[in-house]
Design an enzyme around this catalytic site. Sequence first.
Site, PDB file in Angstrom:
ATOM      1  N   GLU A 164     -19.535  10.403 114.952  1.00 32.33           N
ATOM      2  CA  GLU A 164     -19.175  10.693 114.296  1.00 32.33           C
ATOM      3  C   GLU A 164     -20.615  11.105 113.633  1.00 32.33           C
ATOM      4  O   GLU A 164     -21.090  11.358 112.055  1.00 32.33           O
ATOM      5  CB  GLU A 164     -18.559   9.653 112.515  1.00 32.33           C
ATOM      6  CG  GLU A 164     -17.337   9.050 113.568  1.00 32.33           C
ATOM      7  CD  GLU A 164     -16.890   7.716 112.320  1.00 32.33           C
ATOM      8  OE1 GLU A 164     -16.198   8.068 111.705  1.00 32.33           O
ATOM      9  OE2 GLU A 164     -18.105   7.331 111.745  1.00 32.33           O
ATOM     10  N   HIS A 189     -19.503  -0.475 107.141  1.00 33.95           N
ATOM     11  CA  HIS A 189     -17.925  -0.005 107.739  1.00 33.95           C
ATOM     12  C   HIS A 189     -18.349  -1.733 106.783  1.00 33.95           C
ATOM     13  O   HIS A 189     -17.378  -2.394 107.217  1.00 33.95           O
ATOM     14  CB  HIS A 189     -17.866  -1.010 109.098  1.00 33.95           C
ATOM     15  CG  HIS A 189     -17.648   0.518 109.780  1.00 33.95           C
ATOM     16  ND1 HIS A 189     -16.897   0.787 111.247  1.00 33.95           N
ATOM     17  CD2 HIS A 189     -17.763   1.904 109.898  1.00 33.95           C
ATOM     18  CE1 HIS A 189     -16.955   2.143 111.551  1.00 33.95           C
ATOM     19  NE2 HIS A 189     -17.049   2.582 111.178  1.00 33.95           N
ATOM     20  N   HIS A 223     -11.977   2.268 105.702  1.00 39.06           N
ATOM     21  CA  HIS A 223     -13.083   3.016 107.269  1.00 39.06           C
ATOM     22  C   HIS A 223     -14.573   2.330 107.046  1.00 39.06           C
ATOM     23  O   HIS A 223     -15.312   2.057 107.634  1.00 39.06           O
ATOM     24  CB  HIS A 223     -12.842   4.703 107.276  1.00 39.06           C
ATOM     25  CG  HIS A 223     -13.868   5.000 108.195  1.00 39.06           C
ATOM     26  ND1 HIS A 223     -14.137   6.193 108.862  1.00 39.06           N
ATOM     27  CD2 HIS A 223     -15.316   4.354 108.577  1.00 39.06           C
ATOM     28  CE1 HIS A 223     -14.990   6.391 110.037  1.00 39.06           C
ATOM     29  NE2 HIS A 223     -15.394   5.207 109.958  1.00 39.06           N
TER      30      HIS A 223
END
Lengths: 275, 275, 275, 275
Positions: free
Chosen positions: A112, A133, A204
């Site tokens: 990511e 997260h 997320h």
Amino acid sequence: MLSRMFRTHGAIGLGLLVPLLSWGVALARSQPEPAADSDGQRIEDLVVACHICANEGVMDSFGHLSVRSAKNPERFFMSRALAPAQVTVADIMEFDMAGNPVDPQGRRANGERFIHSEIYKARPDVQAVIHSHSPVVMPFGIAGVSLKPVTAQAGFLPLDTPLFEIREAWGTAEERGMLVRDSTLAKALAQKLGKAPVVLMRGHGHCVVADSIRRATIRAVYVEMNARVLQSALQLSKNVTYLDEKEIAYNATENFDLERPWDNLKRRLPEASKR
Amino acid sequence: MLSRMFRTHGAIGLGLLVPLLSWGVALARSQPEPAADSDGQRIEDLVVACHICANEGVMDSFGHLSVRSAKNPERFFMSRALAPAQVTVADIMEFDMAGNPVDPQGRRANGERFIHSEIYKARPDVQAVIHSHSPVVMPFGIAGVSLKPVTAQAGFLPLDTPLFEIREAWGTAEERGMLVRDSTLAKALAQKLGKAPVVLMRGHGHCVVADSIRRATIRAVYVEMNARVLQSALQLSKNVTYLDEKEIAYNATENFDLERPWDNLKRRLPEASKR
Amino acid sequence: MLSRMFRTHGAIGLGLLVPLLSWGVALARSQPEPAADSDGQRIEDLVVACHICANEGVMDSFGHLSVRSAKNPERFFMSRALAPAQVTVADIMEFDMAGNPVDPQGRRANGERFIHSEIYKARPDVQAVIHSHSPVVMPFGIAGVSLKPVTAQAGFLPLDTPLFEIREAWGTAEERGMLVRDSTLAKALAQKLGKAPVVLMRGHGHCVVADSIRRATIRAVYVEMNARVLQSALQLSKNVTYLDEKEIAYNATENFDLERPWDNLKRRLPEASKR
Amino acid sequence: MLSRMFRTHGAIGLGLLVPLLSWGVALARSQPEPAADSDGQRIEDLVVACHICANEGVMDSFGHLSVRSAKNPERFFMSRALAPAQVTVADIMEFDMAGNPVDPQGRRANGERFIHSEIYKARPDVQAVIHSHSPVVMPFGIAGVSLKPVTAQAGFLPLDTPLFEIREAWGTAEERGMLVRDSTLAKALAQKLGKAPVVLMRGHGHCVVADSIRRATIRAVYVEMNARVLQSALQLSKNVTYLDEKEIAYNATENFDLERPWDNLKRRLPEASKR
């Protein structure tokens, strides 16, 4: 110089690494400090920030932090794919604005990483990005409840924190997932962030940005605290008093002492992280 | 004598400080204890109280504790701007009733020191003030829900704990913030406190006062506990049984054993804080 | 023999006590173990139980645990007024059924010792009593919500756990407080306990009893767990499935392995408590 | 070879065991690693998994983990009846598909071992089973609220997690309890699990299965996280956004990096567990 250090560390086993790092620390003590805002200092801060975010519960095994290069604003530094608590200077990689590692040396980059490159491109003022997260922040995006500022310490938050719904970015795609794994999705995320310091990502996590890695770290910690306090307050009453426009405007003018929480959170690190 | 000790410590580096403090401790063991309620004893207790409040989660990187001088009731002691967990005797500064440091020696004072000076002025019975940003107490002020006593251990709380809304103190000001950074705001806070042991500050934290720093510390810990228990109770039912007038009156007559929790909370400190 | 040990320890300073205790431990290793259910073994277990209850959050600085004497069922053992985490064998005092210490040696007894004596008088089957101010159990009494069993591990709980309202015991008294500080109040508490293993005390805490100090300790830990789980379940839905009569009856027939959690909770103690 | 190792360890006292294990570790370093997926490696992973699950709060003193044999799929390995935090290689026993220990050597097996044997029989794809009494997952089964996936990290969960009600398995039996202590009850549990990775057990706990003990461990940790986040989200609003079919389908195609959390959770173990 930095990439040479990485190459050396990459070539030696982990057993050798720890004494070498200790030696590096000893050396650092007898040598001049890195320049106030050099890349060396930024990378050193980045490693401490990784450990602080892990120690304060902002990060679990995933999530990642980055800092823009002081020398070349088209570059940024981030660890290889590794739990933040385990990151050392030798794990830091350099990336360009396409999210590509400049000199990977066989190290695997975070899938990511585009979150970081797209935010740096969209926001020239941003010097550091934290993607977490956090289990205390995540419920807000999932419940569709605004993460508004209710505490003076989180007075950097806007009246409303933007929420990124990745389904909107995927549109009518046949297949779609939750991770921000390419530039297109990341660009949509950066757009949702806009000029805010924080963007929630439904189901997320969230991202925190700031003009330094130290400030981003302290912000990440106080976003957590604000989420905790707001969760409790909303369980007591739906009639909650949020910070208002004036209070937020005033907060922006206050010279918030970053070094105080930074030093304290650094002190709280387990001994092994301080070496 | 004390101010001389500060000057000496101020002049030496942190590296030298720790052995010197250890030596101080060794010395203290072979020398007579400080008089039962001397300024030396109060300052020693203040440092322990800082560590306890940090260790028990009452304090984060901000917040501050003070104790009135035993020798001169127009003076009080408080650390320089520093996270409570990091405070040592060398960080303690002396302040007058205007909130001015008597001999700063270049040390930076807490911006909100006026909270302390104004409470000491308004309340001659108060010997110690604790200002915290506790995340378990804060939700009550934000939700506008009364922090009433529900546990025997917090029977020192009144039927209702006063809540300070800083917007009222600012009135129609063009600009206004959350921090109590001058005497005018602090005076309004002290007025809201009245004769109570605790005042909540909406979106900011709360203050606890007592006739000793030890009692203020134990009270701060049990205000947290009461908040936690009340939060859970209110989530179970809105039909909660609070302590009533008789129970509070009786509590005031009981000789609450302070030394027991003080010793226990001191024992719980991490080793580094005990030196 | 025991009271002699206490007298000796009472006469020496704390500085001498620790090496003596270590020596005691070394001695114990080379000597025969105390008889399976001797008073020596019960007192040793009591001290461990104090540390476990503190370490698992069942106890704060207050609260107390006791065990009945194996030799003389009209006597029981309990520490002097001291935080459970700090209790050592030298702090254990012997009490009679009126709640009077047999040989105080200047040590201060807990003000609420009558809780123990009255329960031992009313319940010949009870060998151990734990009185806690647990912040996760307390909300149930305050909210008037039944602490019913919802977890297999707390299947020793009855369909409903009795709740003691001290106002009923005080009746129309001019003055009344929260603490169970005499035999009259304690008798009312013991009556409310009845044949149950647990009694809640509104705004104060609860008591757990069992046929051994080890079982009482494990029960105390699982009462906490059941309270935590029930609190969360009730926040998810009011339509909760409790254990039913058959499940509770079956649980009573199962040979619950006490040693397994006892050993594990002992292992979890901080090193200092294991000496 | 393995059973011989057990016999040896079984015969020696615990005092000898620790140095022997340390020596084993030293030896392991200078010797070739166990084959990538040998029984030796699986058992080593199983012991680490026990410690991780205890350290992360997935396990209390009860609960158990197992791994199928790589050599003989009709066998599996599980510790004797012991708290997971205390398990060492010497505590691992071998079981057949009837849940019988192959060579008990006087060690006591877990009463609920049939959970494991019946799941292995019903699910040839399953290589590891974790049975936990997690207090953050349990409320869902008790409240009858679906544990649906709300976080990307728990995207391995199906749209709905099956819930086992043991009363259905007992039917109209005169007597019935909560524990899954025979093959009949366990078979009903395995049937309820179906093809899912997780099954909740009302008032008891849950089971997590996977194609390796490492994946089962990481799943168990993220089932906890998902439960925590969902609990908070549902307290904020009943209008929660769950992962949908597309997101779950996509998650299944992603090459989730197991080693990253495994290494991190291993690092988090207390020193004593790492020897």
